[in-house]
Design a protein around this motif. Structure first.
Motif, short mmCIF file in Angstrom:
data_model
loop_
_atom_site.label_atom_id
_atom_site.label_comp_id
_atom_site.label_asym_id
_atom_site.label_seq_id
_atom_site.Cartn_x
_atom_site.Cartn_y
_atom_site.Cartn_z
N LYS A 211 0.89 -1.10 0.14
CA LYS A 211 0.17 -0.02 0.07
C LYS A 211 0.92 1.35 -0.05
O LYS A 211 0.77 2.18 -0.44
CB LYS A 211 -0.91 -0.02 1.14
CG LYS A 211 -2.15 -1.03 1.08
CD LYS A 211 -3.22 -0.50 0.01
CE LYS A 211 -4.27 -1.27 0.14
NZ LYS A 211 -5.45 -0.86 -1.10
N LYS A 212 1.91 1.16 1.00
CA LYS A 212 2.93 2.31 0.92
C LYS A 212 3.45 2.44 -0.33
O LYS A 212 3.75 3.89 -0.84
CB LYS A 212 3.78 2.15 2.04
CG LYS A 212 4.86 3.27 2.16
CD LYS A 212 5.87 3.05 3.24
CE LYS A 212 6.75 3.89 3.60
NZ LYS A 212 7.79 3.62 4.73
N ALA A 213 3.74 1.38 -1.20
CA ALA A 213 4.43 1.85 -2.49
C ALA A 213 3.60 2.03 -3.70
O ALA A 213 4.11 2.16 -4.70
CB ALA A 213 5.42 0.53 -2.70
N LYS A 214 2.32 2.09 -3.18
CA LYS A 214 1.28 2.29 -4.41
C LYS A 214 1.26 1.36 -5.42
O LYS A 214 1.12 1.82 -6.64
CB LYS A 214 1.24 3.70 -4.53
CG LYS A 214 0.80 4.51 -3.30
CD LYS A 214 1.00 5.99 -3.89
CE LYS A 214 0.96 7.09 -2.85
NZ LYS A 214 0.85 8.37 -3.24
N VAL A 215 1.51 -0.02 -5.12
CA VAL A 215 1.56 -1.12 -6.27
C VAL A 215 -0.02 -1.25 -6.78
O VAL A 215 -0.70 -1.00 -5.91
CB VAL A 215 2.35 -2.26 -5.92
CG1 VAL A 215 3.86 -1.98 -5.50
CG2 VAL A 215 1.83 -3.13 -4.70
N PRO A 216 -0.21 -1.86 -7.73
CA PRO A 216 -1.57 -2.34 -8.15
C PRO A 216 -2.16 -3.37 -7.16
O PRO A 216 -1.21 -4.41 -6.87
CB PRO A 216 -1.51 -2.73 -9.54
CG PRO A 216 -0.29 -2.02 -9.95
CD PRO A 216 0.81 -2.05 -9.00
N GLU A 226 3.49 -6.61 -9.35
CA GLU A 226 4.47 -5.63 -8.78
C GLU A 226 4.62 -5.78 -7.18
O GLU A 226 5.88 -5.74 -6.58
CB GLU A 226 4.01 -4.29 -9.05
CG GLU A 226 4.94 -3.35 -9.08
CD GLU A 226 4.66 -1.59 -9.50
OE1 GLU A 226 5.13 -0.97 -8.71
OE2 GLU A 226 3.76 -1.55 -10.42
N GLY A 227 3.67 -5.89 -6.55
CA GLY A 227 3.78 -6.38 -4.91
C GLY A 227 4.57 -7.57 -4.62
O GLY A 227 5.30 -7.87 -3.96
N HIS A 228 4.37 -8.61 -5.56
CA HIS A 228 4.94 -9.80 -5.25
C HIS A 228 6.59 -9.84 -5.57
O HIS A 228 7.34 -10.39 -5.13
CB HIS A 228 4.41 -10.93 -6.17
CG HIS A 228 3.02 -11.57 -5.54
ND1 HIS A 228 3.26 -12.67 -4.86
CD2 HIS A 228 1.77 -11.14 -5.30
CE1 HIS A 228 2.04 -13.02 -4.44
NE2 HIS A 228 1.20 -12.24 -4.46
N LYS A 229 6.85 -8.81 -6.48
CA LYS A 229 8.19 -8.57 -7.00
C LYS A 229 8.75 -7.82 -5.84
O LYS A 229 10.15 -8.12 -5.27
CB LYS A 229 8.49 -7.80 -8.13
CG LYS A 229 8.23 -8.80 -9.61
CD LYS A 229 8.22 -7.59 -10.70
CE LYS A 229 8.05 -8.38 -11.73
NZ LYS A 229 8.14 -7.70 -13.19
N LEU A 230 8.27 -6.73 -4.87
CA LEU A 230 8.64 -6.20 -4.03
C LEU A 230 9.06 -7.26 -2.85
O LEU A 230 9.85 -7.15 -2.24
CB LEU A 230 7.70 -5.33 -3.40
CG LEU A 230 7.61 -3.74 -4.18
CD1 LEU A 230 6.45 -3.03 -3.44
CD2 LEU A 230 8.95 -3.02 -3.96
#
Length: 250
Positions: A211-216, A226-230
């Motif tokens: 949420k902080k990184a504002k990924v989809p 994108e969140g899973h890559k993070l």
């Protein structure tokens, strides 16, 4: 091999291809097979039960757990001998009294008779309260930690969301009582004790990080590729940080 456990966030819900789920991204980076025993709607009860069961039967070089929300739990349906998650359709409670609202209820699974569901729903709403769930989850985490250490299995712990877990830790400092024929005050672990034992409690949860990184996010509020890559990069970094990569070359 790397063993993974958790709920839908580890299962990669709403991310179509398994190769883009963070367990497989991490496994691919270290050229390790992935053993994933996560479950959509899975509870910390289940994570605790299955991790111990799996690691007694088939220990692996590394365990990674993303602990779920504390207010979920599981039950064994005696009619079918199937483990089921008590999945909340609605879960809201008064922030002061912690009493659940009247419209809070667990899913009426087709496996269940009306009588079973009524008992399950009543237990979930009237007995298994958020404070109990918080302490039980933390004790599951502690016992899993010391179980893995006793087995000599390296591990990494993460949390899914601050939600009803880390945001409730102040309740751990309350006085608690024990009751039988009399009632007496019970010395017990406090917030700082749990955080010392479980450093993951002060680290940023997966959901909050995304949420902080504002990924989809998907329609059902799960991080997408994108969140899973993070998360994969975070775990890869931790494996190197704690020199756990060396276990793969033994």
């Amino acid at each position: 091999m790397i063993y993974w456990n958790g709920c839908s966030f580890v299962q990669g819900m709403e991310v179509e291809e398994a190769k883009n789920h963070f367990p497989y991204l991490v496994g691919s980076h270290f050229k390790q097979d992935t053993w994933r025993n996560s479950k959509v709607g899975g509870s910390n009860d289940r994570i605790w039960r299955t991790t111990m069961d799996d690691m007694i039967r088939n220990p692996v070089p590394l365990v990674v757990i993303l602990w779920s929300g504390p207010n979920r739990f599981e039950f064994l349906n005696l009619s079918t001998n199937i483990w089921r998650s008590a999945v909340w359709v609605s879960h809201r409670f008064n922030k002061v009294t912690l009493k659940l609202t009247d419209d809070s209820e667990v899913h009426f699974h087709p496996d269940l008779s009306l009588k079973q569901w009524q008992g399950l729903n009543g237990y979930a709403k009237e007995v298994r309260n958020p404070k109990y769930n918080l302490i039980t989850t933390l004790n599951h985490m502690l016992s899993t930690k010391y179980f893995l250490e006793a087995k000599g299995i390296p591990y990494l712990f993460y949390t899914m969301s601050s939600g009803q877990l880390t945001n409730m830790l102040d309740y751990l400092d309350e006085t608690r009582l024990e009751g039988a024929n009399i009632v007496w005050e019970v010395p017990h672990m406090k917030k700082e004790d749990y955080i010392r034992e479980l450093p993951c409690l002060k680290e940023e949860p997966f959901y909050d990080m995304c949420k902080k990184a504002k990924v989809p996010f998907g329609p059902r509020d799960h991080p997408l590729e994108e969140g899973h890559k993070l998360m994969a990069n975070r775990i890869i970094g931790d494996i190197y940080k704690y020199e756990m990569d060396k276990i793969f070359t033994r």
